[in-house]
Design a protein around this motif. Structure first.
Motif, PDB file in Angstrom:
ATOM      1  N   MET A   1       0.838  -1.192   0.000  1.00  0.00           N
ATOM      2  CA  MET A   1       0.000   0.000   0.000  1.00  0.00           C
ATOM      3  C   MET A   1       0.878   1.248   0.000  1.00  0.00           C
ATOM      4  SD  MET A   1      -2.791   1.251   2.844  1.00  0.00           S
ATOM      5  CE  MET A   1      -3.813  -0.204   2.614  1.00  0.00           C
ATOM      6  N   THR A   2       0.622   2.142  -0.897  1.00  0.00           N
ATOM      7  CA  THR A   2       1.422   3.345  -1.040  1.00  0.00           C
ATOM      8  C   THR A   2       0.986   4.410  -0.038  1.00  0.00           C
ATOM      9  OG1 THR A   2      -0.099   4.304  -2.645  1.00  0.00           O
ATOM     10  CG2 THR A   2       1.676   2.896  -3.504  1.00  0.00           C
ATOM     11  N   PHE A   3       1.821   5.434   0.101  1.00  0.00           N
ATOM     12  CA  PHE A   3       1.474   6.562   0.975  1.00  0.00           C
ATOM     13  C   PHE A   3       0.193   7.237   0.484  1.00  0.00           C
ATOM     14  CE2 PHE A   3       1.860  11.079   2.211  1.00  0.00           C
ATOM     15  CZ  PHE A   3       1.902  10.916   3.596  1.00  0.00           C
ATOM     16  N   GLU A   4       0.044   7.317  -0.816  1.00  0.00           N
ATOM     17  CA  GLU A   4      -1.164   7.922  -1.380  1.00  0.00           C
ATOM     18  C   GLU A   4      -2.408   7.123  -1.006  1.00  0.00           C
ATOM     19  OE1 GLU A   4       2.287   9.535  -3.063  1.00  0.00           O
ATOM     20  OE2 GLU A   4       1.689   7.407  -3.015  1.00  0.00           O
ATOM     21  N   LYS A   5      -2.303   5.794  -1.014  1.00  0.00           N
ATOM     22  CA  LYS A   5      -3.431   4.949  -0.631  1.00  0.00           C
ATOM     23  C   LYS A   5      -3.742   5.112   0.855  1.00  0.00           C
ATOM     24  CE  LYS A   5      -6.409   1.488  -0.946  1.00  0.00           C
ATOM     25  NZ  LYS A   5      -7.719   1.627  -1.617  1.00  0.00           N
ATOM     26  N   ILE A   6      -2.697   5.184   1.691  1.00  0.00           N
ATOM     27  CA  ILE A   6      -2.903   5.405   3.127  1.00  0.00           C
ATOM     28  C   ILE A   6      -3.629   6.729   3.345  1.00  0.00           C
ATOM     29  CG2 ILE A   6      -1.722   5.868   5.318  1.00  0.00           C
ATOM     30  CD1 ILE A   6       0.497   3.937   4.323  1.00  0.00           C
ATOM     31  N   THR A  67      12.844  -4.188  11.270  1.00  0.00           N
ATOM     32  CA  THR A  67      12.411  -2.794  11.356  1.00  0.00           C
ATOM     33  C   THR A  67      12.263  -2.301  12.795  1.00  0.00           C
ATOM     34  OG1 THR A  67      10.048  -3.352  11.355  1.00  0.00           O
ATOM     35  CG2 THR A  67      11.121  -3.039   9.203  1.00  0.00           C
ATOM     36  N   GLY A  68      12.117  -3.219  13.735  1.00  0.00           N
ATOM     37  CA  GLY A  68      11.817  -2.841  15.113  1.00  0.00           C
ATOM     38  C   GLY A  68      10.331  -2.787  15.397  1.00  0.00           C
ATOM     39  N   TYR A  69       9.500  -3.072  14.376  1.00  0.00           N
ATOM     40  CA  TYR A  69       8.050  -3.064  14.541  1.00  0.00           C
ATOM     41  C   TYR A  69       7.498  -4.492  14.537  1.00  0.00           C
ATOM     42  CZ  TYR A  69       8.145   1.978  13.781  1.00  0.00           C
ATOM     43  OH  TYR A  69       8.392   3.328  13.889  1.00  0.00           O
ATOM     44  N   LEU A  70       6.288  -4.630  15.113  1.00  0.00           N
ATOM     45  CA  LEU A  70       5.661  -5.940  15.244  1.00  0.00           C
ATOM     46  C   LEU A  70       4.245  -5.933  14.684  1.00  0.00           C
ATOM     47  CD1 LEU A  70       6.672  -6.738  18.948  1.00  0.00           C
ATOM     48  CD2 LEU A  70       7.696  -7.723  16.892  1.00  0.00           C
ATOM     49  N   SER A  71       3.907  -7.017  14.003  1.00  0.00           N
ATOM     50  CA  SER A  71       2.544  -7.285  13.562  1.00  0.00           C
ATOM     51  C   SER A  71       2.202  -8.693  14.031  1.00  0.00           C
ATOM     52  CB  SER A  71       2.444  -7.180  12.033  1.00  0.00           C
ATOM     53  OG  SER A  71       1.213  -7.690  11.569  1.00  0.00           O
ATOM     54  N   ILE A  72       1.283  -8.790  14.981  1.00  0.00           N
ATOM     55  CA  ILE A  72       0.973 -10.077  15.617  1.00  0.00           C
ATOM     56  C   ILE A  72      -0.494 -10.418  15.384  1.00  0.00           C
ATOM     57  CG2 ILE A  72       0.858 -11.331  17.816  1.00  0.00           C
ATOM     58  CD1 ILE A  72       3.163  -9.556  18.804  1.00  0.00           C
ATOM     59  N   VAL A 314      -1.482   4.103  11.982  1.00  0.00           N
ATOM     60  CA  VAL A 314      -0.879   5.431  11.826  1.00  0.00           C
ATOM     61  C   VAL A 314      -0.742   6.114  13.182  1.00  0.00           C
ATOM     62  CG1 VAL A 314      -1.272   7.757  10.909  1.00  0.00           C
ATOM     63  CG2 VAL A 314      -1.581   5.762   9.428  1.00  0.00           C
ATOM     64  N   ILE A 315      -1.791   6.054  13.997  1.00  0.00           N
ATOM     65  CA  ILE A 315      -1.738   6.680  15.324  1.00  0.00           C
ATOM     66  C   ILE A 315      -0.656   6.035  16.171  1.00  0.00           C
ATOM     67  CG2 ILE A 315      -3.013   7.006  17.484  1.00  0.00           C
ATOM     68  CD1 ILE A 315      -5.570   7.215  15.744  1.00  0.00           C
ATOM     69  N   ASN A 316      -0.625   4.703  16.198  1.00  0.00           N
ATOM     70  CA  ASN A 316       0.367   3.993  17.001  1.00  0.00           C
ATOM     71  C   ASN A 316       1.785   4.316  16.553  1.00  0.00           C
ATOM     72  OD1 ASN A 316       2.212   1.319  16.928  1.00  0.00           O
ATOM     73  ND2 ASN A 316       1.045   1.339  18.838  1.00  0.00           N
ATOM     74  N   LYS A 317       2.024   4.262  15.253  1.00  0.00           N
ATOM     75  CA  LYS A 317       3.386   4.508  14.762  1.00  0.00           C
ATOM     76  C   LYS A 317       3.824   5.932  15.027  1.00  0.00           C
ATOM     77  CE  LYS A 317       6.417   4.315  10.715  1.00  0.00           C
ATOM     78  NZ  LYS A 317       6.539   4.089   9.251  1.00  0.00           N
ATOM     79  N   ARG A 318       2.967   6.891  14.716  1.00  0.00           N
ATOM     80  CA  ARG A 318       3.347   8.293  14.867  1.00  0.00           C
ATOM     81  C   ARG A 318       3.498   8.664  16.349  1.00  0.00           C
ATOM     82  NH1 ARG A 318       1.705  13.008  12.310  1.00  0.00           N
ATOM     83  NH2 ARG A 318       3.967  13.247  12.108  1.00  0.00           N
ATOM     84  N   LEU A 350       6.055   0.117   7.257  1.00  0.00           N
ATOM     85  CA  LEU A 350       7.108   0.094   6.246  1.00  0.00           C
ATOM     86  C   LEU A 350       7.199   1.416   5.480  1.00  0.00           C
ATOM     87  CD1 LEU A 350       6.456  -3.490   4.802  1.00  0.00           C
ATOM     88  CD2 LEU A 350       8.411  -2.787   6.203  1.00  0.00           C
ATOM     89  N   GLU A 351       6.157   2.224   5.535  1.00  0.00           N
ATOM     90  CA  GLU A 351       6.104   3.470   4.777  1.00  0.00           C
ATOM     91  C   GLU A 351       6.907   4.575   5.482  1.00  0.00           C
ATOM     92  OE1 GLU A 351       6.140   6.118   2.452  1.00  0.00           O
ATOM     93  OE2 GLU A 351       4.842   4.520   1.644  1.00  0.00           O
TER      94      GLU A 351
END
Length: 357
Positions: A1-6, A67-72, A314-318, A350-351
């Protein structure tokens, strides 16, 4: 998914969520997810070498590896919400092998589910994807329903299964929380001694937390304090619901009550009403991010699931969080669609244009 799609998915919220600059707690104060997170944070902790290897396995599996990120993918709803209610939309998940297949197909770092589910498939999958055994559950068959997390098995059994980590829930604020804190603290100590990572579902539960039509179970101040307690009993990763409001301590102290302790700066300097700032307060309470914050994906709402999942990511990452743990939005749809939704969540992490606020 691209930034534009997000951006398109976020719709009217796009500018507010993607352009927000956090003026409460600076990102420079936090220990943020990174490829070196295990080395820089856990490497100087008291976690033993086998536990560091387990944490390394979690962070180096799936599409977010390195990346240091998790998807569970978490699937304990068969106990927590009843199997029929959870799996009726997609009955293939009565078979636990399909749960693991979804996590692998979806590119997840790990799959979290029950003793029974993993016991049937561990020998086939323990070396292919990190397994997280959920130690305790709230069962809903007792009449009338009660709400108490009870142990369903032993840490040693999870270790024998080849689990990379164990998970547990504490209902902070409930009458049973004292017992649960002691049980889970002992379980996490044993898990670390055996070389497994620890993940705590830091939920709060008390009917008094709903007041004047507002549900403070999702307030930043109460959930933040639950996170702080969870890290104190040595949870490596904290799972928490995304905050939706604030002021739980203040509301519960109205009318002369002497509940808890607060400082007005919790609401003026350390948080604002913006969803990213509210989530950052949760990260702050995870010892400035030394324990990673993963927010839950929530219930399935149907067609809006993709937008809701991407928004939460987005909220969690930012905010400085470490990822998402999303179950029902993925497994209550066909496997291919569920995998695509999980990958859409991962695309946010990843974006590079989705930055820390």
């Amino acid at each position: 998914m691209t930034f534009e799609k997000i951006t398109a998915l976020l719709g009217d919220q796009a500018a507010s969520l993607l352009e927000h600059n956090c003026s409460t707690v600076s990102k420079d104060q936090l220990l943020l997810p990174s490829p070196q997170f295990v080395d820089t944070v856990f490497g100087i902790s008291d976690r033993n070498i086998p536990t560091l290897k387990s944490l390394g396995a979690l962070f180096n599996t799936g599409r977010l590896a390195g990346t240091g990120y998790l998807s569970i993918l978490p699937v304990d709803q068969g106990i927590e919400h009843s199997a029929g209610a959870s799996f009726a939309p997609n009955p293939i998940y009565f078979d636990p092998e399909n749960i693991v297949k979804l996590a692998i197909e979806g590119g997840c770092n790990a799959v979290a589910t029950t003793f029974g589910a993993l016991s049937f498939v561990a020998r086939k999958y323990a070396h292919k994807i990190p397994l997280i055994v959920k130690l305790n559950h709230n069962e809903l068959l007792t009449y009338p329903n009660k709400y108490d997390q009870i142990m369903f098995g032993s840490v040693r059994d999870a270790w024998n299964m080849g689990a990379t980590a164990v998970g547990a829930t504490i209902y902070f604020g409930s009458p049973e929380s004292d017992r649960q804190i002691v049980e889970v603290a002992h379980a996490f100590e044993e898990a670390h001694s055996l070389g497994m990572a620890t993940i705590l579902w830091c939920y709060i539960r008390n009917n008094a937390f709903k007041k004047d039509g507002v549900d403070y179970h999702v307030s930043a101040d109460l959930t933040g304090q639950a996170n702080h307690l969870g890290v104190t009993i040595k949870a490596d990763i904290i799972k928490q619901k995304l905050p939706e409001n604030n002021g739980g301590f203040k509301a519960l102290n109205m009318g002369g009550s002497s509940y808890g302790k607060l400082d007005e700066r919790m609401y003026t300097q350390l948080a604002s009403g913006h969803p990213i700032d509210l989530c950052r307060y949760q990260v702050l309470n995870c010892y400035n991010g030394r324990a990673g914050l993963i927010n839950s994906g929530g219930a399935s709402s149907g067609e809006s699931d993709l937008k809701e999942a991407v928004t939460t990511a987005v909220i969690n990452k930012r905010a400085g969080g470490m990822g998402l743990i999303s179950g029902r939005k993925a497994f209550q749809r066909p496997l291919a669609e569920g995998a695509q939704l999980l990958q859409a969540i991962q695309d946010v992490y990843l974006e590079k244009q989705v930055t820390i606020a």
